[in-house]
Motif scaffolding. Structure first.
Motif, mmCIF file in Angstrom:
data_model
loop_
_atom_site.group_PDB
_atom_site.id
_atom_site.type_symbol
_atom_site.label_atom_id
_atom_site.label_comp_id
_atom_site.label_asym_id
_atom_site.label_seq_id
_atom_site.Cartn_x
_atom_site.Cartn_y
_atom_site.Cartn_z
ATOM 1 N N LYS A 150 0.700 -1.167 0.104
ATOM 2 C CA LYS A 150 0.029 0.040 0.025
ATOM 3 C C LYS A 150 0.849 1.437 -0.003
ATOM 4 O O LYS A 150 2.004 1.279 0.601
ATOM 5 C CB LYS A 150 -0.980 -0.006 1.442
ATOM 6 N N SER A 151 0.478 2.321 -0.528
ATOM 7 C CA SER A 151 1.274 3.616 -0.750
ATOM 8 C C SER A 151 0.525 4.436 0.546
ATOM 9 O O SER A 151 -0.447 4.516 0.830
ATOM 10 C CB SER A 151 0.807 4.406 -1.932
ATOM 11 N N PHE A 152 1.621 5.381 0.965
ATOM 12 C CA PHE A 152 1.341 6.151 1.969
ATOM 13 C C PHE A 152 1.938 7.736 1.687
ATOM 14 O O PHE A 152 2.949 7.688 0.905
ATOM 15 C CB PHE A 152 2.120 5.991 3.388
ATOM 16 N N LYS A 153 1.518 8.685 2.206
ATOM 17 C CA LYS A 153 1.824 10.180 1.697
ATOM 18 C C LYS A 153 3.195 10.427 2.421
ATOM 19 O O LYS A 153 3.974 11.155 1.889
ATOM 20 C CB LYS A 153 0.849 11.215 2.285
ATOM 21 N N THR A 154 3.458 9.983 3.753
ATOM 22 C CA THR A 154 4.594 10.371 4.470
ATOM 23 C C THR A 154 5.569 9.285 4.987
ATOM 24 O O THR A 154 4.882 8.014 5.075
ATOM 25 C CB THR A 154 4.308 11.067 5.864
ATOM 26 N N LEU A 155 6.649 9.471 5.241
ATOM 27 C CA LEU A 155 7.565 8.235 5.672
ATOM 28 C C LEU A 155 7.017 7.897 7.103
ATOM 29 O O LEU A 155 7.161 6.570 7.381
ATOM 30 C CB LEU A 155 8.910 8.742 5.766
ATOM 31 N N ASP A 156 6.757 8.601 7.934
ATOM 32 C CA ASP A 156 6.094 8.334 9.528
ATOM 33 C C ASP A 156 5.203 7.174 9.262
ATOM 34 O O ASP A 156 5.029 6.174 10.016
ATOM 35 C CB ASP A 156 5.781 9.472 9.895
ATOM 36 N N GLU A 157 4.116 7.712 8.271
ATOM 37 C CA GLU A 157 2.944 6.803 8.390
ATOM 38 C C GLU A 157 3.406 5.452 7.695
ATOM 39 O O GLU A 157 2.794 4.254 8.216
ATOM 40 C CB GLU A 157 2.067 7.359 7.170
ATOM 41 N N ALA A 158 4.199 5.264 6.791
ATOM 42 C CA ALA A 158 4.737 4.232 5.948
ATOM 43 C C ALA A 158 5.428 3.265 7.116
ATOM 44 O O ALA A 158 5.219 1.912 7.252
ATOM 45 C CB ALA A 158 6.041 4.463 4.942
ATOM 46 N N LYS A 159 6.299 3.879 7.953
ATOM 47 C CA LYS A 159 6.985 3.200 8.948
ATOM 48 C C LYS A 159 6.179 2.378 10.062
ATOM 49 O O LYS A 159 6.157 1.349 10.389
ATOM 50 C CB LYS A 159 8.156 4.239 9.636
ATOM 51 N N THR A 160 4.998 3.152 10.258
ATOM 52 C CA THR A 160 4.020 2.927 11.498
ATOM 53 C C THR A 160 3.197 1.785 10.590
ATOM 54 O O THR A 160 3.136 0.616 11.329
ATOM 55 C CB THR A 160 2.899 4.049 11.686
ATOM 56 N N ALA A 161 2.979 1.796 9.506
ATOM 57 C CA ALA A 161 2.031 0.798 8.635
ATOM 58 C C ALA A 161 2.980 -0.613 8.702
ATOM 59 O O ALA A 161 2.379 -1.640 8.774
ATOM 60 C CB ALA A 161 1.841 1.171 7.308
ATOM 61 N N GLY A 164 1.548 -4.158 10.487
ATOM 62 C CA GLY A 164 1.243 -5.106 9.311
ATOM 63 C C GLY A 164 -0.229 -4.605 8.785
ATOM 64 O O GLY A 164 -0.889 -3.709 9.331
ATOM 65 N N PRO A 165 -0.671 -5.470 7.791
ATOM 66 C CA PRO A 165 -1.825 -4.828 7.088
ATOM 67 C C PRO A 165 -3.013 -5.277 7.855
ATOM 68 O O PRO A 165 -4.201 -4.496 7.691
ATOM 69 C CB PRO A 165 -1.717 -5.659 5.960
ATOM 70 N N GLU A 166 -3.292 -6.338 8.478
ATOM 71 C CA GLU A 166 -4.289 -6.519 9.548
ATOM 72 C C GLU A 166 -4.594 -5.624 10.534
ATOM 73 O O GLU A 166 -5.734 -4.860 10.562
ATOM 74 C CB GLU A 166 -4.467 -7.989 10.050
ATOM 75 N N LYS A 167 -3.613 -5.385 11.469
ATOM 76 C CA LYS A 167 -3.886 -4.314 12.474
ATOM 77 C C LYS A 167 -3.844 -3.030 12.071
ATOM 78 O O LYS A 167 -4.728 -2.321 12.651
ATOM 79 C CB LYS A 167 -2.659 -4.440 13.454
ATOM 80 N N LEU A 168 -3.261 -2.734 10.820
ATOM 81 C CA LEU A 168 -3.546 -1.277 10.291
ATOM 82 C C LEU A 168 -5.055 -1.006 9.740
ATOM 83 O O LEU A 168 -5.406 -0.035 10.092
ATOM 84 C CB LEU A 168 -2.468 -0.934 9.170
ATOM 85 N N GLU A 169 -5.476 -2.164 9.018
ATOM 86 C CA GLU A 169 -6.872 -1.892 8.664
ATOM 87 C C GLU A 169 -7.758 -1.882 9.562
ATOM 88 O O GLU A 169 -8.857 -1.035 9.747
ATOM 89 C CB GLU A 169 -7.347 -3.072 7.614
ATOM 90 N N GLN A 170 -7.772 -2.365 10.921
ATOM 91 C CA GLN A 170 -8.464 -2.318 12.242
ATOM 92 C C GLN A 170 -8.298 -1.051 12.671
ATOM 93 O O GLN A 170 -9.368 -0.452 13.138
ATOM 94 C CB GLN A 170 -8.096 -3.576 13.238
#
Length: 206
Positions: free
Chosen positions: A38-49, A53-59
């Motif tokens: 998945k794409s993200f606008k900022t590096l901080d968001e990407a690091k957190t994602a 992991g995809p499942e916890k992020l979606e939740q």
């Protein structure tokens, strides 16, 4: 607003990690069975994602979106935004009263700026403007980078200073100096574009 860089998180692929362009990301997921990215606008968001992991992020995203839908933004606030034609390019920023969309301040157009710089300056301008008028309203921004820069008291831009943007760098220095020498602060809040639509200060140039 100008085009922003993206960060691509690959959770499941040939080499999981964070990539700064689509071509590198595509090489990791093309032909990979069960690829997740998945794409993200900022590096901080990407690091957190990447960490979640995809499942916890979606939740967590679903929980936050539902919370924001049931809790609309505070109308008694100021919203700021920037617009940049190119990266770098001609940049300007402004602040509006969130409830009425009344424009409170607006910068001139600066040469060879970036959207992140404009968002940072808009937040500092909002703080200084309120301090001068002795009022206190929360400030909304849709830029997590700018919010982080204000918290750090430093514009962490990678833009190089040139003769064309010297005036802009002088303004950045003044903004950083203001943050260093003034302890006036109000809540600076992240605008949830997905739940609330475009921030009221948006220039409408997408």
């Amino acid at each position: 607003m100008g085009k922003k860089s993206k960060y691509y998180v690959v959770w499941r692929g040939s080499a999981p990690g964070i990539y700064t362009n689509w071509e590198d990301c595509q090489r990791q997921v093309k032909g990979f069975d069960g690829a997740r990215f998945k794409s993200f606008k900022t590096l901080d968001e990407a690091k957190t994602a990447l960490e979640l992991g995809p499942e916890k992020l979606e939740q967590s995203t679903a929980i936050e979106r539902n919370r924001n839908k049931s809790n609309p933004p505070n109308g008694q606030s100021i919203a700021v935004d920037a617009a940049c034609s190119g990266n770098p390019g001609k940049m300007e920023y402004r602040g509006v009263f969130t409830e009425s969309n009344t424009e409170l301040f607006r910068s001139k157009v600066f040469e060879e700026g970036t959207n992140n710089i404009g968002e940072f300056l808009a937040l500092v301008h909002g703080l200084a403007w309120q301090h001068k008028k002795r009022i206190q309203f929360p400030i909304y921004s849709d830029s997590q980078n700018a919010i982080n820069w204000v918290k750090a008291g430093k514009a962490r831009t990678k833009l190089f200073r040139t003769a064309r943007n010297a005036e802009l760098f002088e303004l950045i220095a003044r903004a950083e100096n203001w943050l260093k020498n003034n302890d006036f602060r109000v809540p600076i809040l992240k605008w949830d574009t997905k739940s609330w639509g475009e921030i009221p200060a948006d220039f409408g140039r997408k």
